[in-house]
Design a protein around this motif. Structure first.
Motif, short mmCIF file in Angstrom:
data_model
loop_
_atom_site.label_atom_id
_atom_site.label_comp_id
_atom_site.label_asym_id
_atom_site.label_seq_id
_atom_site.Cartn_x
_atom_site.Cartn_y
_atom_site.Cartn_z
N UNK A 202 0.82 -1.22 0.00
CA UNK A 202 0.00 0.00 0.00
C UNK A 202 0.85 1.26 0.00
N UNK A 203 2.03 1.21 0.62
CA UNK A 203 2.90 2.39 0.63
C UNK A 203 3.37 2.72 -0.78
N UNK A 204 3.72 1.67 -1.54
CA UNK A 204 4.14 1.88 -2.93
C UNK A 204 3.00 2.46 -3.76
N UNK A 210 0.20 9.47 -5.68
CA UNK A 210 0.49 10.88 -5.36
C UNK A 210 1.15 11.61 -6.52
N UNK A 211 1.91 10.89 -7.34
CA UNK A 211 2.68 11.54 -8.40
C UNK A 211 2.13 11.26 -9.80
N UNK A 212 0.99 10.57 -9.90
CA UNK A 212 0.45 10.17 -11.20
C UNK A 212 -0.80 10.96 -11.54
N UNK A 213 -1.14 10.96 -12.82
CA UNK A 213 -2.43 11.50 -13.27
C UNK A 213 -3.46 10.38 -13.39
N UNK A 221 -10.46 -12.32 -12.61
CA UNK A 221 -11.81 -12.44 -12.06
C UNK A 221 -12.29 -13.89 -12.18
N UNK A 222 -13.23 -14.25 -11.31
CA UNK A 222 -13.76 -15.61 -11.32
C UNK A 222 -14.52 -15.91 -12.60
N UNK A 223 -15.05 -14.89 -13.25
CA UNK A 223 -15.78 -15.10 -14.50
C UNK A 223 -14.86 -15.54 -15.62
N UNK A 224 -13.55 -15.45 -15.39
CA UNK A 224 -12.57 -15.87 -16.37
C UNK A 224 -11.79 -14.72 -16.96
N UNK A 225 -10.50 -14.92 -17.08
CA UNK A 225 -9.65 -13.90 -17.67
C UNK A 225 -9.36 -12.76 -16.71
N UNK A 226 -9.00 -11.64 -17.28
CA UNK A 226 -8.67 -10.47 -16.47
C UNK A 226 -9.52 -9.28 -16.92
N UNK A 227 -9.60 -8.31 -16.05
CA UNK A 227 -10.27 -7.05 -16.35
C UNK A 227 -9.33 -5.92 -15.94
N UNK A 228 -9.55 -4.76 -16.53
CA UNK A 228 -8.72 -3.60 -16.21
C UNK A 228 -9.59 -2.43 -15.79
N UNK A 229 -9.25 -1.85 -14.65
CA UNK A 229 -9.92 -0.65 -14.16
C UNK A 229 -8.93 0.50 -14.21
N UNK A 230 -9.35 1.60 -14.81
CA UNK A 230 -8.49 2.79 -14.90
C UNK A 230 -9.02 3.86 -13.96
N UNK A 231 -8.11 4.51 -13.26
CA UNK A 231 -8.48 5.52 -12.28
C UNK A 231 -7.77 6.84 -12.57
N UNK A 232 -8.52 7.94 -12.58
CA UNK A 232 -7.93 9.27 -12.74
C UNK A 232 -7.59 9.79 -11.35
N UNK A 233 -6.35 9.62 -10.95
CA UNK A 233 -5.95 9.84 -9.56
C UNK A 233 -5.31 11.21 -9.33
N UNK A 234 -5.18 12.02 -10.37
CA UNK A 234 -4.39 13.26 -10.27
C UNK A 234 -4.91 14.30 -9.30
N UNK A 235 -6.14 14.15 -8.81
CA UNK A 235 -6.68 15.15 -7.89
C UNK A 235 -6.57 14.79 -6.42
N UNK A 236 -5.76 13.78 -6.10
CA UNK A 236 -5.62 13.37 -4.70
C UNK A 236 -5.13 14.51 -3.82
N UNK A 237 -5.77 14.66 -2.65
CA UNK A 237 -5.33 15.65 -1.65
C UNK A 237 -4.75 14.86 -0.47
N UNK A 238 -3.43 14.63 -0.44
CA UNK A 238 -2.81 13.78 0.57
C UNK A 238 -3.03 14.25 2.00
N UNK A 239 -3.31 15.53 2.19
CA UNK A 239 -3.47 16.04 3.56
C UNK A 239 -4.65 15.39 4.29
#
Length: 245
Positions: A202-204, A210-213, A221-239
């Motif tokens: 979790x630290x990594x 913190x440094x990504x957009x 997944x159990x349904x078979x194969x893999x799935x990909x979730x994309x997240x727009x993380x650039x607005x994180x407020x670490x405080x």
């Protein structure tokens, strides 16, 4: 009607009226009246440019852009429009960046909840697009960072449907912005309370976010194969998560 645009039109009407009052005396010719209207137009343009200047000085980019838009729409070719041209182009870009910053920040949710003798803190957001994780339709995937007084810090994904195929541990692929993906450790806890899968380091992940957009996580997944979730993380407020680095 936009208040700034309505104000511009009032200014133009007043400028024309006051200028024509002088020009429209007995014997005034059409050329004089035309010149009076042109002068009134320039006066109204300068008044709108002054509003632009004030908003620009205050770094209120959205308001400055709005005044600049009106000035260029209603008084194109005016001396005032030419005077602010370079700053207007700068303001349009900064207004776009400001809107994007606010949009990204609004994607995150922060919570503080009582937990025994302490507080549980969390920061979370949903995937950019829903993901079909069970073959029955697409649903949002949630990314959560949690700081719990008893359980410590953790990062994990949560599904609304289907399940992860990660009992006993697995590898998921983490991609950051436009970089190559890398494999990281994950695990699905043996509980039915939530369809969750921990990202073990979790630290990594926190440092990465913190440094990504944006990040993308590919998971089995159990349904078979893999799935990909994309997240727009650039607005994180670490405080909001003061114990994290």
């Amino acid at each position: 009607m936009n208040p700034a645009r309505a104000s511009s039109q009032r200014l133009l009407a007043l400028a024309i009226a006051s200028t024509l009052l002088v020009a429209c005396q007995p014997g005034a010719d059409p050329q004089q009246q035309q010149a009076a209207r042109a002068e009134a137009r320039e006066q109204a343009a300068e008044a709108m440019a002054a509003e632009f200047d004030k908003a620009y000085a205050a770094e209120n980019w959205n308001l400055a852009r709005a005044h600049g838009d009106i000035l260029n729409d209603e008084y194109p070719g005016s001396a005032a429009a030419e005077r602010i041209h370079a700053r207007y182009e700068e303001t349009r870009e900064k207004a776009r960046e400001q809107r994007e910053t606010l949009r990204l920040a609004g994607l995150w949710t922060y919570q503080t909840q009582p937990f025994k003798d302490g507080l549980q803190l969390s920061a979370s957001l949903y995937s950019r697009e829903p993901v079909d994780t069970d073959g029955g339709g697409a649903h949002p995937v949630q990314l959560i960072f949690r700081d719990n007084p008893d359980w410590g810090r953790s990062s994990y994904l949560v599904l609304e449907a289907g399940d992860f195929d990660c009992y006993g541990g697995c590898k998921v692929k983490l991609a950051v912005d436009d970089g190559e993906s890398r494999r990281v450790d994950a695990s699905r806890p043996k509980t039915d309370e939530a369809i969750a899968m921990f990202i073990e380091d979790e630290a990594m992940l926190w440092k990465t976010v913190k440094s990504a957009r944006r990040i993308a996580i590919e998971f089995p997944v159990k349904a078979g194969g893999t799935r990909t979730a994309e997240f727009e993380v650039g607005g994180l407020a670490p405080e909001h998560m003061p114990g994290w680095r």
